[in-house]
Write a protein that holds these residues in place. Structure first.
Motif, PDB file in Angstrom:
ATOM      1  N   LEU A 375       0.815  -1.222   0.000  1.00 31.82           N
ATOM      2  CA  LEU A 375       0.000   0.000   0.000  1.00 31.82           C
ATOM      3  C   LEU A 375       0.847   1.270   0.000  1.00 31.82           C
ATOM      4  N   ILE A 376       2.121   1.133   0.349  1.00 34.56           N
ATOM      5  CA  ILE A 376       2.983   2.333   0.400  1.00 34.56           C
ATOM      6  C   ILE A 376       3.058   2.965  -0.987  1.00 34.56           C
ATOM      7  N   GLY A 377       2.719   4.264  -1.042  1.00 37.62           N
ATOM      8  CA  GLY A 377       2.728   5.012  -2.305  1.00 37.62           C
ATOM      9  C   GLY A 377       1.376   5.042  -3.007  1.00 37.62           C
ATOM     10  N   ALA A 378       0.439   4.165  -2.554  1.00 34.63           N
ATOM     11  CA  ALA A 378      -0.886   4.148  -3.184  1.00 34.63           C
ATOM     12  C   ALA A 378      -1.668   5.385  -2.777  1.00 34.63           C
ATOM     13  N   THR A 379      -2.575   5.813  -3.650  1.00 34.16           N
ATOM     14  CA  THR A 379      -3.398   6.997  -3.372  1.00 34.16           C
ATOM     15  C   THR A 379      -4.850   6.587  -3.207  1.00 34.16           C
ATOM     16  N   GLY A 380      -5.565   7.412  -2.437  1.00 38.29           N
ATOM     17  CA  GLY A 380      -6.974   7.141  -2.206  1.00 38.29           C
ATOM     18  C   GLY A 380      -7.675   8.404  -1.743  1.00 38.29           C
ATOM     19  N   VAL A 381      -8.891   8.223  -1.242  1.00 37.65           N
ATOM     20  CA  VAL A 381      -9.701   9.351  -0.814  1.00 37.65           C
ATOM     21  C   VAL A 381     -10.199   9.060   0.596  1.00 37.65           C
ATOM     22  N   THR A 382     -10.226  10.123   1.422  1.00 39.46           N
ATOM     23  CA  THR A 382     -10.725   9.926   2.785  1.00 39.46           C
ATOM     24  C   THR A 382     -12.220   9.705   2.751  1.00 39.46           C
ATOM     25  N   LYS A 383     -12.681   8.631   3.389  1.00 36.81           N
ATOM     26  CA  LYS A 383     -14.118   8.354   3.478  1.00 36.81           C
ATOM     27  C   LYS A 383     -14.724   9.142   4.624  1.00 36.81           C
ATOM     28  N   THR A 384     -13.934   9.278   5.676  1.00 36.88           N
ATOM     29  CA  THR A 384     -14.331  10.100   6.823  1.00 36.88           C
ATOM     30  C   THR A 384     -13.207  11.070   7.095  1.00 36.88           C
ATOM     31  N   ALA A 385     -13.497  12.066   7.885  1.00 38.11           N
ATOM     32  CA  ALA A 385     -12.437  12.991   8.291  1.00 38.11           C
ATOM     33  C   ALA A 385     -11.454  12.253   9.200  1.00 38.11           C
ATOM     34  N   LEU A 386     -10.171  12.561   9.096  1.00 35.17           N
ATOM     35  CA  LEU A 386      -9.123  11.941   9.921  1.00 35.17           C
ATOM     36  C   LEU A 386      -8.756  12.908  11.044  1.00 35.17           C
ATOM     37  N   ARG A 387      -9.089  12.500  12.321  1.00 30.17           N
ATOM     38  CA  ARG A 387      -8.843  13.401  13.460  1.00 30.17           C
ATOM     39  C   ARG A 387      -7.989  12.736  14.556  1.00 30.17           C
ATOM     40  N   PRO A 388      -6.879  12.149  14.423  1.00 28.44           N
ATOM     41  CA  PRO A 388      -6.176  11.947  13.147  1.00 28.44           C
ATOM     42  C   PRO A 388      -6.530  10.619  12.493  1.00 28.44           C
ATOM     43  N   SER A 389      -7.348   9.741  13.182  1.00 32.21           N
ATOM     44  CA  SER A 389      -7.677   8.455  12.589  1.00 32.21           C
ATOM     45  C   SER A 389      -9.040   8.510  11.917  1.00 32.21           C
TER      46      SER A 389
END
Length: 430
Positions: A375-389
């Protein structure tokens, strides 16, 4: 079992009086050091003489002395017999030997015989304390008075402060009587060259003479109960068992350790110093220590160790001497364990089969979860806000993630920068 059979055969009573006629004389030797094993032999000899209907017992004495408590028990044995007793000093009766001779009804000596030098000394060769000296002087005085002899000479044998220069014991010297002097002060009834002359002197030249010999079991018991041999046996037992703990299987060292323990208890049983209860207590102690391997808490092990120590102390009779021997054995065991661990780097083999040694280490291929390094280097989109998790989506897969630093809002593009086990770290793509 063979040793037990020999000891039983050697202790079978005589029945000579019933088979023959006339007077019977038993000759029982008192040789080498006076120790606790000698008491069992003399007790058996006197019992045999009583069974045979003996008229007289001649104790043929040639000893440099020995233990005070052993001499005291032997003296009681002589006092309790109703048979006429004669002490024949066939060379020397020193220290405890002189004390035993004074408890006989009559004393005879060979021309070059000696008797006396009965001071009490400890195991280090020094004079005993005041309490022990007082007891011993009282015992020597009582022995002389009971046999109708002048107690001053008995005291001079044990006390350097008694001044008797007329018999060669000036102040500062212990009295040792030769045959001529002993006869002149009536400490012996006569001087004879050998056993035949003695029997003629006491009017028993025509009597049937029965010599009592030590059996193999009694000789072994006397050797084992020697105060020098006891700590050696216990040290061998502890050393052998400790070495066995660090060796695979059961071999020579363990066999030597068990054999030493068996010899220790066997010798003290034959010598009459220990009963079967001490052996039973020892077996119970061993059983409790074995049970400790399978029971929690440590109570069984402590009770087992106490039972073993108690059985050894009970077997010896003298708690102080046996305690000293035990301390020596324990010191040998501790030193051996330190040497095996620190010098040879050994580990105990005994517990290999009952201790779980498998470990779920990374080197062994065990992990708590799969590291998804792909997964290192892979891109994606946040499904939820990260606060920080929170949760991200990479190629339609929902993944728990934490932000690298601060807050990342919902539907923001992110890139995976680190994977540590179940922890996936992402960074917002500006």
């Amino acid at each position: 079992m063979l040793l037990l059979a020999v000891s039983l055969i050697g202790s079978m009573p005589f029945n000579t009086k019933a088979q023959g006629e006339g007077e019977i004389v038993f000759v029982i030797p008192i040789e080498k050091e006076v120790e606790k094993g000698l008491h069992a032999f003399l007790s058996r000899g006197i019992a045999d003489a009583r069974e045979a209907g003996a008229d007289t017992i001649v104790f043929q004495i040639d000893t440099p002395g020995g233990l005070v408590d052993a001499a005291g028990n032997i003296a009681k044995l002589l006092d309790s017999t109703e048979i006429e007793t004669v002490a024949f000093v066939d060379n020397r009766a020193l220290s405890a030997g002189a004390f035993i001779a004074l408890h006989a009804d009559e004393i005879y000596m060979v021309p070059n015989g000696t008797m006396g030098a009965a001071a009490v000394i400890d195991q280090a060769g020094n004079s005993a304390d005041e309490k022990a000296q007082s007891y011993w002087l009282a015992a020597m005085r009582s022995a002389a008075e009971t046999s109708g002899r002048n107690p001053q000479y008995a005291l001079a044998m044990a006390d350097k402060d008694v001044d008797l220069p007329e018999v060669g014991a000036a102040k500062g010297e212990l009295l040792t009587l030769d045959a001529r002097t002993a006869e002149s002060i009536e400490y012996s009834e006569g001087t004879v060259s050998n056993m035949d002359e003695l029997l003629k002197e006491i009017g028993l030249e025509d009597a049937e003479v029965i010599s009592v010999e030590e059996t193999f079991a009694e000789k072994l018991a006397r050797f084992i109960t020697n105060p020098v041999v006891v700590p050696i046996l216990l040290s061998l037992a502890s050393l052998g068992l400790v070495i066995e703990l660090y060796s695979p299987g059961f071999g020579v060292a363990g066999s030597i350790g068990l054999a030493s323990l068996l010899l220790f208890f066997y010798g003290h049983l034959v010598a009459g110093l220990a009963g079967y209860e001490t052996l039973i207590l020892f077996v119970i102690g061993v059983g409790l220590i074995v049970a400790e391997f399978f029971l929690p808490g440590g109570i069984a092990g402590i009770l087992g160790l106490g039972a073993i120590i108690g059985s050894i102390l009970m077997a010896g009779g003298d708690v102080v001497a046996m305690g000293t021997s035990l301390l020596i054995a324990m010191a040998v065991a501790i030193i051996a364990m330190v040497v095996f661990v620190k010098v040879f780097g050994k580990k105990m083999k005994l517990f290999n089969k009952i201790i779980l040694k498998d470990s779920t280490s990374t080197e062994g291929g065990y992990v708590s979860n799969v590291n998804r390094l792909e997964l290192i280097g892979a891109t994606g989109v946040t499904k939820t806000a990260l606060r920080p998790s929170g949760t991200i989506v990479i190629e339609d897969e929902r993944i728990d993630a934490v932000s690298e630093g601060g807050f990342i809002g919902q539907n923001k593009p992110v890139r995976v920068v680190k994977v540590e086990g179940s922890r996936t770290v992402v960074r917002e793509i500006e």
